[in-house]
Design an enzyme around this catalytic site. Structure first.
Site, PDB file in Angstrom:
ATOM      1  N   HIS A 243       0.810  -1.228   0.000  1.00 49.59           N
ATOM      2  CA  HIS A 243       0.000   0.000   0.000  1.00 49.59           C
ATOM      3  C   HIS A 243       0.849   1.288   0.000  1.00 49.59           C
ATOM      4  O   HIS A 243       0.806   2.069  -0.937  1.00 49.59           O
ATOM      5  CB  HIS A 243      -0.892   0.053   1.244  1.00 49.59           C
ATOM      6  CG  HIS A 243      -1.742  -1.141   1.478  1.00 49.59           C
ATOM      7  ND1 HIS A 243      -2.910  -1.404   0.779  1.00 49.59           N
ATOM      8  CD2 HIS A 243      -1.614  -2.160   2.367  1.00 49.59           C
ATOM      9  CE1 HIS A 243      -3.459  -2.507   1.227  1.00 49.59           C
ATOM     10  NE2 HIS A 243      -2.705  -2.996   2.193  1.00 49.59           N
TER      11      HIS A 243
HETATM   12  O1  RIB Z   1      -5.124  -0.179   4.868  1.00 48.08           O
HETATM   13  C1  RIB Z   1      -3.741  -0.129   4.609  1.00 48.08           C
HETATM   14  C2  RIB Z   1      -3.080   0.897   5.462  1.00 48.08           C
HETATM   15  O2  RIB Z   1      -3.252   0.556   6.828  1.00 48.08           O
HETATM   16  C3  RIB Z   1      -1.555   0.958   5.253  1.00 48.08           C
HETATM   17  O3  RIB Z   1      -1.116   2.273   5.509  1.00 48.08           O
HETATM   18  C4  RIB Z   1      -1.029   0.036   6.302  1.00 48.08           C
HETATM   19  O4  RIB Z   1       0.286   0.373   6.739  1.00 48.08           O
HETATM   20  C5  RIB Z   1      -1.995   0.288   7.412  1.00 48.08           C
HETATM   21  O5  RIB Z   1      -1.562   1.472   8.103  1.00 48.08           O
END
Ligand code: RIB
Ligand code: CA
Length: 313
Positions: A243
């Site tokens: 992500h």
């Molecule tokens: O949903 C994904 C996010 O939530 C990313 O930033 C991961 O590190 C968690 O913080």
């Protein structure tokens, strides 16, 4: 091209760690003014520790790391040890950091930096819950027009939620903070699950990091290996979505991403849909455009960029 000044606001988190490494591996394009930690994946004492570990791993004990909010604006903290492990950086065993934590609070650092740097020259890159950013805007509304851009990882629309059926984790943890940020009129670029779920760290991509022959490559392989196990089981996908580095990759190669300039509002009232990013993708309302909401990426280009840069560290 002038180097882009950025502040990374983060809750490391294996994917946060890779995002920080990508930024620190790109000094020709990015100047990291500081890293501010927020409670999210794991509690604040761990996220600020992990942020320092990652900066040291990159050979950058010079980067100031600040501790920020230890809970959301008005709700109990929700964490994600089930995804990231109890330390937040499970996978390899890691020594405690040697570099000091800054004494200044992260929110004060964000406010002071935006007041002291020329207007329109600092980009905020939040990759965890938006509590620190929202508190900075609440404490010092004068800084909002001075922000060049916010490039954040959070939200979901077509991909729906990952912590509830309706919401993505970063927005879910502090929806009130997200509401403040999305209503701030600051230029906003959003990396939702719609795009990050197309950035899957497959086994061969993990192996590419391991084969780099560097300590950093081996760390990234161990982190993504660990991180992958949960998502693979949950989604049945070939690899976990990486992500947070999508935000940094956008700053380096924006052409890797595509999306729409639309209205996005945050649900804060209903417990059923709290934290949902209500994205007017089809422009069915006359709500004002407030975000560039990404929907697609060139996944090969993304991982080629990641591999090329991480290999530098
Ligand atoms: O949903 C994904 C996010 O939530 C990313 O930033 C991961 O590190 C968690 O913080
Ligand atoms: Ca994160």
């Amino acid at each position: 091209m002038a180097r882009r000044k950025i502040i990374i606001d983060t809750d490391p988190g294996q994917d946060d760690a890779v995002a920080i490494l990508l930024a620190l591996a790109s000094p020709e394009e990015l100047e990291v003014l500081g890293v501010t930690a927020v409670a999210g994946n794991v509690p604040l004492p761990l996220t600020q520790r992990n942020a320092r570990i990652v900066c040291e791993l990159a050979g950058h004990a010079d980067i100031p790391v600040f501790a920020g909010s230890d809970r959301p604006l008005s709700r109990p903290l929700v964490t994600a040890e089930h995804v990231h492990g109890t330390t937040g950086l499970d996978g390899p065993s890691l020594p405690d950091p040697q570099m000091p934590l800054q004494k200044v609070h992260a929110v004060d650092f964000i406010v002071d930096t935006l007041r002291n740097e020329p207007a329109g020259t600092v980009t905020l890159v939040p990759i965890g819950p938006l509590t620190n950013i929202a508190r900075a805007f609440q404490d010092a509304a004068d800084i909002m027009p001075r922000v060049q851009e916010i490039v954040l990882m959070g939200g979901a629309y077509f991909e729906v939620g990952n912590i509830t059926p309706a919401a993505e984790f970063n927005i879910y943890v502090d929806p009130e903070a997200a509401g403040i940020v999305f209503k701030s009129d600051v230029p906003l670029t959003v990396m939702p699950l719609d795009v990050t779920h197309k950035a899957l760290i497959t086994a061969e991509r993990v192996e590419a990091f391991r084969q780099m022959g560097t300590r950093t490559g081996r760390m990234v392989a161990a982190w993504t290996d660990f991180f992958e196990r949960f998502d693979k089981e949950k989604y049945g996908s070939e690899g976990a979505p990486l992500h947070d580095p999508c935000t940094i990759a956008y700053l380096l190669e924006p052409e890797l991403f595509s999306g729409r300039h639309i209205n996005v509002e945050i649900e804060t009232e209903s417990e059923l849909t709290r934290g949902m990013t209500v994205a007017d993708w089809w422009r069915v309302t006359d709500r004002p455009v407030n975000a560039t909401f990404m929907g697609d990426l060139d996944a090969k280009g993304y991982f080629d960029l990641l591999s090329e840069r991480i290999a530098r560290l």
